[in-house]
Design an enzyme around this catalytic site. Structure first.
Site, PDB file in Angstrom:
ATOM      1  N   CYS A  50       5.872  14.712 -14.242  1.00 16.55           N
ATOM      2  CA  CYS A  50       6.571  15.604 -13.707  1.00 16.55           C
ATOM      3  C   CYS A  50       7.892  15.669 -14.196  1.00 16.55           C
ATOM      4  O   CYS A  50       8.523  16.713 -13.927  1.00 16.55           O
ATOM      5  CB  CYS A  50       6.493  15.832 -12.061  1.00 16.55           C
ATOM      6  SG  CYS A  50       7.272  14.547 -11.388  1.00 16.55           S
TER       7      CYS A  50
ATOM      8  N   CYS B  40      10.135  -0.967  12.964  1.00 20.21           N
ATOM      9  CA  CYS B  40      10.966  -2.177  12.328  1.00 20.21           C
ATOM     10  C   CYS B  40      12.264  -2.404  13.024  1.00 20.21           C
ATOM     11  O   CYS B  40      12.714  -3.247  12.849  1.00 20.21           O
ATOM     12  CB  CYS B  40      10.934  -1.935  10.918  1.00 20.21           C
ATOM     13  SG  CYS B  40      11.910  -0.512  10.299  1.00 20.21           S
TER      14      CYS B  40
ATOM     15  N   CYS C 109      10.240  10.534 -14.016  1.00 22.21           N
ATOM     16  CA  CYS C 109       8.554  10.625 -14.080  1.00 22.21           C
ATOM     17  C   CYS C 109       7.945  11.023 -15.340  1.00 22.21           C
ATOM     18  O   CYS C 109       8.310  12.181 -15.688  1.00 22.21           O
ATOM     19  CB  CYS C 109       7.962  11.068 -12.715  1.00 22.21           C
ATOM     20  SG  CYS C 109       6.298  11.276 -12.722  1.00 22.21           S
TER      21      CYS C 109
ATOM     22  N   HIS D  75      14.121   0.195   5.663  1.00 26.03           N
ATOM     23  CA  HIS D  75      13.591  -0.767   6.342  1.00 26.03           C
ATOM     24  C   HIS D  75      14.394  -1.937   6.899  1.00 26.03           C
ATOM     25  O   HIS D  75      15.287  -2.428   6.186  1.00 26.03           O
ATOM     26  CB  HIS D  75      12.425  -1.378   5.499  1.00 26.03           C
ATOM     27  CG  HIS D  75      11.339  -2.483   6.188  1.00 26.03           C
ATOM     28  ND1 HIS D  75      10.577  -1.966   7.261  1.00 26.03           N
ATOM     29  CD2 HIS D  75      11.286  -3.880   6.091  1.00 26.03           C
ATOM     30  CE1 HIS D  75       9.765  -3.132   7.697  1.00 26.03           C
ATOM     31  NE2 HIS D  75      10.492  -4.188   7.097  1.00 26.03           N
TER      32      HIS D  75
ATOM     33  N   CYS E  11       5.433   0.813 -13.798  1.00 20.09           N
ATOM     34  CA  CYS E  11       4.276   0.128 -13.913  1.00 20.09           C
ATOM     35  C   CYS E  11       4.370  -1.296 -14.540  1.00 20.09           C
ATOM     36  O   CYS E  11       5.173  -1.634 -15.568  1.00 20.09           O
ATOM     37  CB  CYS E  11       3.169   0.693 -14.535  1.00 20.09           C
ATOM     38  SG  CYS E  11       1.641  -0.136 -14.746  1.00 20.09           S
TER      39      CYS E  11
ATOM     40  N   HIS F  49      -3.614  -1.548 -13.388  1.00 13.59           N
ATOM     41  CA  HIS F  49      -2.091  -0.968 -13.305  1.00 13.59           C
ATOM     42  C   HIS F  49      -1.716  -0.531 -11.755  1.00 13.59           C
ATOM     43  O   HIS F  49      -0.858   0.409 -11.803  1.00 13.59           O
ATOM     44  CB  HIS F  49      -1.893   0.392 -14.414  1.00 13.59           C
ATOM     45  CG  HIS F  49      -2.390  -0.049 -15.561  1.00 13.59           C
ATOM     46  ND1 HIS F  49      -1.352   0.299 -16.841  1.00 13.59           N
ATOM     47  CD2 HIS F  49      -3.142  -0.634 -16.458  1.00 13.59           C
ATOM     48  CE1 HIS F  49      -1.723  -0.186 -18.111  1.00 13.59           C
ATOM     49  NE2 HIS F  49      -3.105  -0.715 -17.652  1.00 13.59           N
TER      50      HIS F  49
END
Length: 601
Positions: free
Chosen positions: A64, A222, A61, A548, A74, A96
């Site tokens: 952090c 789900c 990241c 999922h 992005c 963005h």
């Protein structure tokens, strides 16, 4: 033809509105999301799609510097952010909002804080998984500028007034007749100026097959929606409930007559005062799904009844789809079984509709390695669990040989690519002779002592609908850890179970000395029932603790993706590239005992 259906061509298909940030990004982006396949790759050796990166690069990241949480890149500026700082990045820079999951190659809207779906990006993932793209060498600064392609901005076309007049004079509306189970049929008008290149049912005005309806997610449900979609479109189960073979009014009347007052008080529902019956709720769901309404259906009543039946699973946590499938069949079996039938009907799979459709028989042969004595047992089953054997490497094997009764039984293994496996390999591994360890010695009736033995499984009776459960979740009690196997599985759309039947296994073991015992089906009948056709695939995407479930259904020779409330038309290549968790096959030819005639399913 009604005037309302002619005026509104998309009346038969109502979907929730798409993400506004994704729509804004698509309108402003020069190149489509399909071109992002160059930035994706198949992760070696497991085969899961991910964002392409340099060897040895560890994404972190930018805020952090954390590299363990879920990271998103992005699409506008390629800044990597974690799930906590991605919304801050989107709020600080308009435009963005859309990002891609670095480890799973899934679109994510940082403003909505939810996953989003785009057919072009899904096609890019399929291209990256199915094509062999060699990594490009970093070009020089001069060569990069000289070979950069010219960027052409895409502008959607819409007819102006003169063009619309020409279209109205020289063309006629296209009438599409929607299939209906009733005698009457509805005809809708499709706009002749619609985009012909659109194949997704989410954006196309073509009607969906009859009975295909989305199911709303009621909070981490789900796993339930994916299994329900497969069961709602199981041919034999669908015909049973739609022909009113299980009437909820008659079922409740029988329950009141057979149950005492004390048992009724223990099994009462707080809302209706009647006993729990999953088959009644499933019957109501069939009526709602096949009513013709296209709005997503909320299975709240069925969820509540299942919570009352399985109180230990009554929560909003994530559960296993296979565990729900077994629990649901048990609930239908307890309510549908006939107490007046002899116990033999239970073992033969004729006690209830759930067992008549999904019940089969497995044969287990345990052979003593000293004297050759074989002990045989038969076990009923409603599914077949298969190991992917992720521990084995991609090296070439010539097969393993086992000595049984003086004959060598060879189990050949196909050459497989790194990180891939096939359903036939899993079935061959399931029916392969397995030598039990020294700590698993069994008592031999001939030697009268515990001896080392070989165990071999085979399929004695093929169910009408065969469910294969792929073991993708591994739990180690010694290492105290659990993980998911993301290995790619290749499965055929048409499957022949003939080589894995008990008759074939015995013929390979004993040769011409094999004899058909009493009660065994003949080879001719088994071979005619061994040809299966795939009609539903339940997949699992994501990690062990954050995943999922969704379902791919084949209806009218077309494949559809059922992602909770969203129903989209997909290609066969997308189904083949999915991470299959449960596979549902139906017999191509069905025999009826009353007439002895065969029909094609």
């Amino acid at each position: 033809m009604s005037s309302d259906s002619a005026a509104d061509p998309a009346r038969a298909l109502r979907l929730p509105p798409p993400c506004p940030h994704l729509v804004a990004y698509r309108s402003g982006a020069g190149a489509g999301l399909r071109s992002l396949y160059r930035c994706l790759r198949r992760r070696p050796p497991l085969g899961r799609p991910e964002v392409r990166r340099d060897p040895g690069e560890v994404p972190r990241c930018g805020s952090c510097r954390d590299g363990g949480a879920r990271l998103y890149a992005c699409l506008a500026c390629a800044v990597v952010s974690c799930s906590l700082h991605a919304p801050d990045h989107a709020a600080a820079r308009p435009g963005h909002e859309i990002a891609v999951d670095v480890d799973r190659a899934e679109l994510f809207c940082a403003a909505c804080r939810d996953q989003v779906y785009d057919p072009d990006f899904d096609a890019a993932v399929v291209i990256a998984l199915t094509s062999l793209i060699t990594p490009r060498a970093p070009p020089t600064q001069l060569g990069n500028r000289a070979k950069r392609p010219r960027r052409v901005e895409y502008r959607p076309w819409a007819p102006d007034e003169p063009e619309r007049a020409v279209i109205g004079q020289r063309s006629s509306p296209l009438l599409v007749q929607e299939g209906n189970a009733s005698s009457s049929s509805t005809i809708t008008t499709v706009n002749s100026t619609a985009n012909a290149t659109t194949t997704s049912c989410a954006t196309s005005s073509a009607p969906l097959p009859w009975g295909l309806r989305g199911l709303n997610n009621l909070g981490n449900t789900c796993f339930m929606n994916s299994v329900l979609q497969a069961l709602l479109h199981t041919p034999l189960l669908r015909n049973y409930f739609l022909s009113d073979r299980h009437n909820h009014i008659v079922c409740q009347q029988k329950s009141r007559k057979k149950t005492s007052a004390k048992e009724r008080s223990n099994g009462r529902d707080a809302t209706g005062g009647l006993q729990i019956c999953l088959a009644c709720d499933l019957d109501a769901m069939y009526s709602a799904v096949f009513s013709g309404d296209r709005k997503p259906y909320s299975p709240a009543r069925f969820l509540y009844s299942w919570w009352l039946y399985a109180s230990n699973l009554a929560n909003y946590q994530q559960h296993d789809a296979h565990e729900f499938f077994i629990c649901m069949l048990d609930g239908i079996h307890e309510k549908e079984q006939d107490p007046f039938k002899p116990p033999s009907h239970v073992s033969s799979g004729e006690c209830c509709i759930a067992h008549r459709v999904f019940s089969g028989t497995l044969r287990s042969d345990v052979t003593c390695t000293i004297c050759g004595f074989t002990s045989t047992t038969y076990d009923p089953c409603v599914d077949i669990s298969l190991d992917m054997d992720s521990k084995e490497g991609p090296q070439k094997t010539n097969g393993s040989k086992h000595q049984i009764n003086g004959n060598e039984t060879k189990s050949a293994s196909m050459n497989q690519k790194p990180g891939t496996s096939t359903l036939m390999e899993c079935l061959e591994r399931f029916t392969r002779p397995e030598k039990l360890g020294a700590d698993q010695k069994l008592f031999c009736q001939h030697c009268q002592v515990r001896q080392e033995s070989l165990k071999q499984m085979s399929i004695r009776k093929i169910p009408l609908v065969t469910c294969f459960h792929i073991k993708r979740f591994e739990h180690s009690s010694m290492r105290k850890m659990s993980r998911k196997v993301d290995q790619y599985l290749h499965f055929p759309f048409s499957l022949d179970l003939g080589p894995y039947l008990s008759s074939s296994i015995l013929r390979a073991r004993y040769g011409n000395r094999v004899l058909v015992s009493d009660g065994d089906d003949s080879d001719a009948s088994l071979e005619s029932l061994s040809n299966l056709e795939l009609f539903a695939v339940v997949t699992h995407n994501g990690k062990l603790d954050a995943g999922h479930y969704l379902t791919y259904l084949r209806l009218n020779s077309q494949w559809y993706r059922c992602d909770d409330a969203w129903i989209t038309h997909v290609s066969e290549s997308m189904v083949r590239s999915s991470q299959a968790y449960m596979l549902f096959y139906v017999q191509k030819i069905l025999y009826y005992k009353a007439s002895g005639n065969a029909i094609i399913s």
